[in-house]
Design an enzyme around this catalytic site. Structure first.
Site, PDB file in Angstrom:
ATOM      1  N   HIS A  48      23.499  50.288  32.644  1.00  0.00           N
ATOM      2  CA  HIS A  48      23.262  51.721  32.432  1.00  0.00           C
ATOM      3  C   HIS A  48      24.201  52.266  31.354  1.00  0.00           C
ATOM      4  CE1 HIS A  48      23.582  56.075  33.629  1.00  0.00           C
ATOM      5  NE2 HIS A  48      22.271  55.932  33.536  1.00  0.00           N
ATOM      6  N   ASP A  92      18.155  56.080  33.138  1.00  0.00           N
ATOM      7  CA  ASP A  92      18.481  56.489  34.503  1.00  0.00           C
ATOM      8  C   ASP A  92      17.512  55.888  35.512  1.00  0.00           C
ATOM      9  OD1 ASP A  92      20.523  57.927  33.363  1.00  0.00           O
ATOM     10  OD2 ASP A  92      19.701  59.904  33.842  1.00  0.00           O
TER      11      ASP A  92
END
Length: 118
Positions: A48, A92
């Site tokens: 991420h 996300d």
């Protein structure tokens, strides 16, 4: 943005634990972002972070970019329009799905990152 990411995590894990439990987990879930991930869940956060870094190279501000998304029974869904919104939402979404699939080890919460994450 990071607030939406928190809600997306809670949706993906079906509220089994608060999103804040992921904020100081391992070497990458939170603010440190260095060293070797402590487990597969921490690796989700490393990926991420890398996704956000790529978004920044494209002129986006992932921590601040708001996007459209829905929490659905079958999983989260992005509905954004602009390039940055789409990119950040995808970062996300992928991380939330990854976190939902991995086991949470309480021993990796709030670790001494100065020693463990070199």
């Amino acid at each position: 943005n990071l607030v939406q990411f928190g809600f997306m995590i809670e949706c993906a894990i079906r509220n089994r634990r608060p999103a804040l439990d992921f904020m100081n987990y391992g070497c990458y879930c939170g603010t440190v972002g260095r060293g070797t991930p402590v487990d597969d869940l921490d690796r989700c956060c490393q990926v991420h972070d890398e996704c956000y870094a790529t978004a920044e190279k494209h002129g986006c501000y992932p921590s601040l970019t708001t996007y459209q998304w829905e929490c659905r029974q079958v999983g989260n869904e992005c509905n954004s329009k602009t390039q940055c919104e789409v990119f950040v939402c995808a970062c996300d979404l992928a991380a939330a799905k990854c976190l939902a699939q991995e086991d949470y080890n309480p021993a990796h919460f709030n670790i001494n990152t100065g020693e463990r994450c070199k």
